[in-house]
Design a protein around this motif. Structure first.
Motif, PDB file in Angstrom:
ATOM      1  N   ALA A 153       0.838  -1.194   0.000  1.00 23.65           N
ATOM      2  CA  ALA A 153       0.000   0.000   0.000  1.00 23.65           C
ATOM      3  C   ALA A 153       0.877   1.251   0.000  1.00 23.65           C
ATOM      4  CB  ALA A 153      -0.932   0.002   1.209  1.00 23.65           C
ATOM      5  N   ASP A 154       2.067   1.151   0.602  1.00 29.81           N
ATOM      6  CA  ASP A 154       3.000   2.274   0.686  1.00 29.81           C
ATOM      7  C   ASP A 154       4.416   1.740   0.462  1.00 29.81           C
ATOM      8  OD1 ASP A 154       4.659   4.412   1.373  1.00 29.81           O
ATOM      9  OD2 ASP A 154       3.500   4.937   3.160  1.00 29.81           O
ATOM     10  N   ILE A 155       5.045   2.156  -0.617  1.00 21.91           N
ATOM     11  CA  ILE A 155       6.383   1.662  -0.954  1.00 21.91           C
ATOM     12  C   ILE A 155       7.402   2.009   0.136  1.00 21.91           C
ATOM     13  CG2 ILE A 155       7.221   3.631  -2.290  1.00 21.91           C
ATOM     14  CD1 ILE A 155       7.613  -0.092  -3.263  1.00 21.91           C
ATOM     15  N   ASP A 156       7.098   2.988   0.978  1.00 23.64           N
ATOM     16  CA  ASP A 156       7.987   3.319   2.087  1.00 23.64           C
ATOM     17  C   ASP A 156       8.059   2.188   3.109  1.00 23.64           C
ATOM     18  OD1 ASP A 156       8.696   5.766   0.993  1.00 23.64           O
ATOM     19  OD2 ASP A 156       7.178   6.878   2.123  1.00 23.64           O
ATOM     20  N   ASP A 157       7.139   1.219   3.033  1.00 27.57           N
ATOM     21  CA  ASP A 157       7.163   0.049   3.912  1.00 27.57           C
ATOM     22  C   ASP A 157       8.060  -1.068   3.376  1.00 27.57           C
ATOM     23  OD1 ASP A 157       5.407   1.149   5.774  1.00 27.57           O
ATOM     24  OD2 ASP A 157       3.640   0.410   4.697  1.00 27.57           O
ATOM     25  N   PHE A 158       8.715  -0.816   2.244  1.00 28.90           N
ATOM     26  CA  PHE A 158       9.520  -1.863   1.602  1.00 28.90           C
ATOM     27  C   PHE A 158      10.581  -2.445   2.535  1.00 28.90           C
ATOM     28  CE2 PHE A 158      13.182  -3.443  -0.655  1.00 28.90           C
ATOM     29  CZ  PHE A 158      12.619  -4.337  -1.550  1.00 28.90           C
ATOM     30  N   ASP A 159      11.367  -1.602   3.183  1.00 29.15           N
ATOM     31  CA  ASP A 159      12.467  -2.102   4.014  1.00 29.15           C
ATOM     32  C   ASP A 159      11.957  -2.992   5.146  1.00 29.15           C
ATOM     33  OD1 ASP A 159      14.385  -0.848   2.449  1.00 29.15           O
ATOM     34  OD2 ASP A 159      14.502   0.915   3.754  1.00 29.15           O
ATOM     35  N   GLU A 160      10.879  -2.588   5.804  1.00 30.79           N
ATOM     36  CA  GLU A 160      10.330  -3.386   6.897  1.00 30.79           C
ATOM     37  C   GLU A 160       9.786  -4.716   6.375  1.00 30.79           C
ATOM     38  OE1 GLU A 160       6.981  -3.111  10.455  1.00 30.79           O
ATOM     39  OE2 GLU A 160       7.407  -1.328   9.275  1.00 30.79           O
ATOM     40  N   MET A 161       9.076  -4.681   5.237  1.00 33.00           N
ATOM     41  CA  MET A 161       8.586  -5.916   4.628  1.00 33.00           C
ATOM     42  C   MET A 161       9.762  -6.804   4.247  1.00 33.00           C
ATOM     43  SD  MET A 161       8.521  -7.515   1.441  1.00 33.00           S
ATOM     44  CE  MET A 161       8.960  -6.145   0.395  1.00 33.00           C
ATOM     45  N   ASN A 162      10.786  -6.213   3.653  1.00 30.49           N
ATOM     46  CA  ASN A 162      11.918  -6.975   3.141  1.00 30.49           C
ATOM     47  C   ASN A 162      12.674  -7.715   4.249  1.00 30.49           C
ATOM     48  OD1 ASN A 162      13.506  -7.695   0.779  1.00 30.49           O
ATOM     49  ND2 ASN A 162      15.135  -6.511   1.766  1.00 30.49           N
ATOM     50  N   GLU A 163      12.774  -7.117   5.427  1.00 31.87           N
ATOM     51  CA  GLU A 163      13.458  -7.791   6.542  1.00 31.87           C
ATOM     52  C   GLU A 163      12.746  -9.089   6.909  1.00 31.87           C
ATOM     53  OE1 GLU A 163      14.524  -5.524   9.997  1.00 31.87           O
ATOM     54  OE2 GLU A 163      14.903  -3.735   8.769  1.00 31.87           O
ATOM     55  N   THR A 164      11.434  -9.032   7.005  1.00 28.89           N
ATOM     56  CA  THR A 164      10.656 -10.236   7.328  1.00 28.89           C
ATOM     57  C   THR A 164      10.707 -11.225   6.174  1.00 28.89           C
ATOM     58  OG1 THR A 164       9.205  -8.952   8.756  1.00 28.89           O
ATOM     59  CG2 THR A 164       8.370 -11.081   7.996  1.00 28.89           C
ATOM     60  N   TYR A 165      10.533 -10.734   4.964  1.00 30.50           N
ATOM     61  CA  TYR A 165      10.576 -11.574   3.764  1.00 30.50           C
ATOM     62  C   TYR A 165      11.903 -12.335   3.689  1.00 30.50           C
ATOM     63  CZ  TYR A 165      10.629 -12.620  -1.278  1.00 30.50           C
ATOM     64  OH  TYR A 165      10.712 -13.244  -2.507  1.00 30.50           O
ATOM     65  N   ALA A 166      13.001 -11.644   3.945  1.00 35.67           N
ATOM     66  CA  ALA A 166      14.326 -12.260   3.852  1.00 35.67           C
ATOM     67  C   ALA A 166      14.502 -13.411   4.839  1.00 35.67           C
ATOM     68  CB  ALA A 166      15.411 -11.204   4.062  1.00 35.67           C
ATOM     69  N   ASP A 167      13.808 -13.360   5.972  1.00 38.16           N
ATOM     70  CA  ASP A 167      13.876 -14.471   6.929  1.00 38.16           C
ATOM     71  C   ASP A 167      13.299 -15.749   6.349  1.00 38.16           C
ATOM     72  OD1 ASP A 167      15.024 -12.834   8.853  1.00 38.16           O
ATOM     73  OD2 ASP A 167      13.112 -12.424   9.865  1.00 38.16           O
ATOM     74  N   HIS A 168      12.399 -15.630   5.389  1.00 39.97           N
ATOM     75  CA  HIS A 168      11.747 -16.793   4.787  1.00 39.97           C
ATOM     76  C   HIS A 168      12.420 -17.249   3.503  1.00 39.97           C
ATOM     77  CE1 HIS A 168       8.244 -16.845   7.465  1.00 39.97           C
ATOM     78  NE2 HIS A 168       8.455 -15.546   7.538  1.00 39.97           N
ATOM     79  N   PHE A 169      13.143 -16.361   2.864  1.00 36.17           N
ATOM     80  CA  PHE A 169      13.804 -16.659   1.586  1.00 36.17           C
ATOM     81  C   PHE A 169      15.272 -16.241   1.667  1.00 36.17           C
ATOM     82  CE2 PHE A 169       9.350 -15.848   0.323  1.00 36.17           C
ATOM     83  CZ  PHE A 169       9.060 -17.043  -0.321  1.00 36.17           C
ATOM     84  N   ASP A 170      16.015 -16.832   2.619  1.00 36.53           N
ATOM     85  CA  ASP A 170      17.390 -16.375   2.845  1.00 36.53           C
ATOM     86  C   ASP A 170      18.404 -17.032   1.916  1.00 36.53           C
ATOM     87  OD1 ASP A 170      17.011 -18.803   4.097  1.00 36.53           O
ATOM     88  OD2 ASP A 170      18.144 -18.298   5.876  1.00 36.53           O
TER      89      ASP A 170
END
Length: 125
Positions: free
Chosen positions: A80-97
């Protein structure tokens, strides 16, 4: 030929679509949003928490199709807001490391039910 994939272990479809469709070699999930399997919205949670729930839903849909996150070859992330990318990416990276899939991430004009993140994946069987 394709098979419809549905599980009670992920958020139910909120419209005229399937949680996923599987062919002989690929699984295509619908966009998963931060709703619990019981239908409770977590749209008010942080983007990290929303992303965690979305990926739990993705993982459970894939499991129903006989796949797991390591089988994912492509993800598409809608924010919804591209400014949330970094926060999303940290969690995402835990699942696709290790050996992460190809990925696109875009800001959408609006997401269903007022959520902050939606993720769809393609997995190889």
């Amino acid at each position: 030929m394709s098979d419809i994939i549905e599980t009670d272990d992920a958020a139910a479809a909120v419209g005229a679509y399937s949680q996923a469709v599987a062919t002989d070699s690929l699984v295509f999930t619908a966009g998963q949003i931060p709703f619990t399997p019981d239908g409770d919205s977590r749209a008010d949670a942080s983007i990290a928490e929303q992303t965690e729930l979305v990926l739990d839903n993705v993982e459970n849909v894939l499991a129903e199709a006989g796949c797991e996150l390591s089988d994912v070859v492509k993800t598409t992330i809608f924010l919804a807001d591209i400014d949330d990318f970094d926060e999303m990416n940290e969690t995402y990276a835990d699942h696709f490391d290790e050996e992460p899939p190809a990925r696109s991430a875009v800001q959408a004009g609006a997401l269903p039910k007022g959520v902050g993140v939606e993720i769809e994946v393609i997995a190889a069987k």
